[in-house]
Design an enzyme around this catalytic site. Structure first.
Site, PDB file in Angstrom:
ATOM      1  N   ASP A  98       0.681  -1.278  -0.167  1.00 30.00           N
ATOM      2  CA  ASP A  98      -0.048   0.306   0.279  1.00 30.00           C
ATOM      3  C   ASP A  98       0.786   1.432   0.232  1.00 30.00           C
ATOM      4  O   ASP A  98       0.720   2.383   0.951  1.00 30.00           O
ATOM      5  CB  ASP A  98      -1.192   0.197   1.077  1.00 30.00           C
ATOM      6  N   THR A 156      24.516 -25.911  14.735  1.00 30.98           N
ATOM      7  CA  THR A 156      23.398 -25.712  15.006  1.00 30.98           C
ATOM      8  C   THR A 156      22.776 -24.353  15.368  1.00 30.98           C
ATOM      9  O   THR A 156      23.324 -23.863  16.595  1.00 30.98           O
ATOM     10  CB  THR A 156      22.144 -26.504  14.166  1.00 30.98           C
ATOM     11  N   GLU A 177      27.742 -16.919  39.985  1.00 36.10           N
ATOM     12  CA  GLU A 177      26.364 -16.929  38.876  1.00 36.10           C
ATOM     13  C   GLU A 177      26.748 -16.979  37.085  1.00 36.10           C
ATOM     14  O   GLU A 177      25.502 -17.571  37.053  1.00 36.10           O
ATOM     15  CB  GLU A 177      25.388 -15.765  39.570  1.00 36.10           C
ATOM     16  N   GLU A 227      26.731  -1.590  35.326  1.00 36.33           N
ATOM     17  CA  GLU A 227      28.001  -1.947  34.753  1.00 36.33           C
ATOM     18  C   GLU A 227      27.722  -3.193  33.317  1.00 36.33           C
ATOM     19  O   GLU A 227      27.417  -3.139  31.947  1.00 36.33           O
ATOM     20  CB  GLU A 227      28.731  -2.671  35.365  1.00 36.33           C
TER      21      GLU A 227
END
Length: 556
Positions: free
Chosen positions: A221, A453, A494, A528
């Site tokens: 359009d 992959t 962590e 940070e």
């Protein structure tokens, strides 16, 4: 006037009205469809279809208006007064924005100026009445428009979507404000542009087409009314708006529904067998108007317009064409070729001498935008990639629908992962000219877990436009994912745990911490983390990326 809903070539949108109408409505240009096969009287049938919208008292005879709604799309909420067009609940728009004066009124929609309460920044809000969404196709059109705007986010000449909201009566699309008015107005005011200015404008318009096509989107359009100026003092600050008729497409896919606007519709659309080449035709019509002030296919009736389009005769004899350059006319002829296979592609238009003259457009191959995003992604460190995966998994369906389409198109065996051969074949289909070695580099960059992959979440993370990272809620959620104990810091332990969860081995955790840790305290605080996520990619994670690539080569 700012961002506006669609209108016809002749009818101007209302502006300056501060009174909100009782009903908003879905913004839509004429959307034609016919269940019958094309016949020698196609122009008559098409003209009748175009005129249906003018017969508001005949809705009961339109089969499209009685199609039953699919329950998953039209979900009732607890008070049984409304359904979710977007498929999920959203925040109340009035808690975030203040809606004020009307910017434009289209046949089925209204656009308002809205101001973000927190920042004071002005945006445009297009409101769509759910009452007007009669069929499932209407609902899907709204959803797809939002999905496509998210998919195209980041292109400099495409209006940026800010967000979509829904209440019991309306769907609201908040987007960048274009306060400079319509390109249409400039054409009316000036009659025509100089060739140099027309070339610059055409470069912008066709650049939008090229960007859409490279990302698997057909606009369907294009017209002057759907290009707005950001700044009224800058003729070339154009932004494409209104993707309500746009669709995702796969290479080679054929469309049969007749949509668009009479002056701009391509002949193959009228013949119900078309693809993205139709957008180039439409851009050629706009170029003709820019140089002459009138459309190339003109008649007093819609049927006459369609007849002219199907005949394909282009008038280069009337004024001002005798003084227009041969190069400009050559470009128009090649954009308005009646045979789609012989028509220039958007990329070829940008390389035409008339466009490229005096350096207006570079004469070089342009990779699809998805490739540039992959290249940016290759410069990021592992933490940023993991964070992107976390963000990608939390994005709404409308934000990633276009990328999902691309992933599914590349994943030819439907395994849920893209192999090197599938990536190579997929990129070729989307116009890539990358060498095998470059594709290998992209593969390695996107394959975060070194599985050989690219799975769905890796693909989304690698190709999602980086402006999604600017959203505070995404950054907070990603940081909290890594900050397992809620201490306000990401520690090396962590980070190690996150690597295990993402199946990432042999990652240099100390290097990642050092790259992000600005105060050398051995951990990463939220500030940070945000700086890392928003920092330019060219200087981020180069050392870690080299190490990762070396690991991949050693493993190979």
């Amino acid at each position: 006037m700012g961002n506006s809903c669609r209108g016809s070539f002749k009818d101007k949108l209302d502006e300056g009205d501060n009174n909100k109408p009782e009903d908003y409505s879905k913004t839509s240009t004429t959307n034609l469809s016919s269940n019958s096969d094309h016949s020698p009287n196609a122009a008559d049938i098409i003209a009748q279809e175009f005129s249906k919208d003018n017969n508001s008292n005949n809705n009961s005879k339109d089969p499209a208006l009685v199609i039953p709604l699919r329950e998953p799309i039209m979900r009732r909420n607890p008070d049984n007064q409304a359904y979710y067009v977007l498929g999920h609940k959203t925040p109340n728009i009035r808690d975030i924005y203040t809606l004020s004066r009307k910017l434009g009124q289209g046949q089925f929609g209204t656009t308002y100026l809205c101001t973000e309460i927190a920042s004071g920044v002005d945006y445009a809000c297009k409101s769509i009445s759910k009452r007007k969404l009669i069929s499932k196709e209407d609902v899907e059109d709204v959803r797809r428009e939002i999905q496509i705007m998210h998919h195209l986010a980041g292109h400099g000449s495409i209006v940026t979507i800010k967000g979509a909201y829904e209440d019991s009566l309306y769907v609201h699309i908040v987007m960048e404000l274009c306060a400079g008015g319509e390109l249409f107005d400039r054409i009316i005011q000036r009659g025509h542009y100089s060739e140099r200015k027309a070339a610059e404008l055409t470069k912008i318009i066709v650049g939008v087409v090229e960007a859409c096509h490279s990302l698997g989107v057909m606009h369907r359009d294009l017209k002057p009314e759907n290009f707005l100026l950001v700044n009224k003092d800058d003729d070339f600050s154009l932004k494409a708006i209104d993707f309500g008729l746009s669709v995702f497409f796969k290479p080679g896919q054929i469309f049969t529904d007749v949509v668009g606007s009479p002056y701009y519709v391509a002949p193959e659309v009228l013949l119900k067998r078309y693809g993205p080449e139709a957008d180039v035709w439409t851009a050629g019509v706009i170029l003709y108007i820019l140089l002459s002030g009138v459309p190339p296919f003109w008649a007093e009736t819609q049927q006459g317009i369609f007849d002219a389009v199907l005949k394909g005769y282009i008038d280069f004899e009337s004024d001002p064409w005798p003084v227009i350059s041969d190069s400009a006319k050559d470009l128009i002829r090649r954009m308005l070729s009646s045979k789609p296979a012989e028509r220039l592609t958007a990329h070829e238009v940008l390389r035409h001498p008339w466009i490229c003259e005096n350096g207006v457009a570079p004469d070089r191959a342009l990779d699809p935008a998805v490739l540039s995003r992959l290249k940016q992604f290759s410069a990021m460190n592992k933490l940023k990639k993991m964070a992107l995966k976390v963000i990608a998994e939390s994005l709404s369906e409308e934000e990633i629908a276009g990328l999902r389409e691309m992933f599914q198109a590349m994943d030819t065996d439907n395994s849920g992962a893209i192999t090197f051969d599938e990536l190579k074949a997929g990129l070729r289909k989307y116009g890539s000219t990358l060498k095998d070695t470059e594709i290998h580099d992209l593969m390695d960059a996107a394959d975060v877990d070194n599985s050989g992959t690219i799975d769905y979440s890796e693909f989304i993370a690698a190709t999602i436009h980086l402006n999604k990272l600017e959203r505070e809620e995404h950054l907070v959620a990603a940081f909290q994912y890594f900050d397992k104990d809620g201490s306000g810091f990401i520690t090396i332990d962590e980070l190690q745990q996150a690597c295990v969860e993402h199946g990432m081995a042999d990652v240099f955790l100390e290097d990642i911490i050092k790259e992000v840790d600005q105060n050398n305290d051995g951990k990463i605080d939220y500030g940070e983390f945000v700086e890392m996520m928003q920092k330019g990619n060219a200087g981020v994670g180069r050392r870690t990326m080299r190490n990762s690539l070396n690991i991949s080569m050693r493993d190979a």
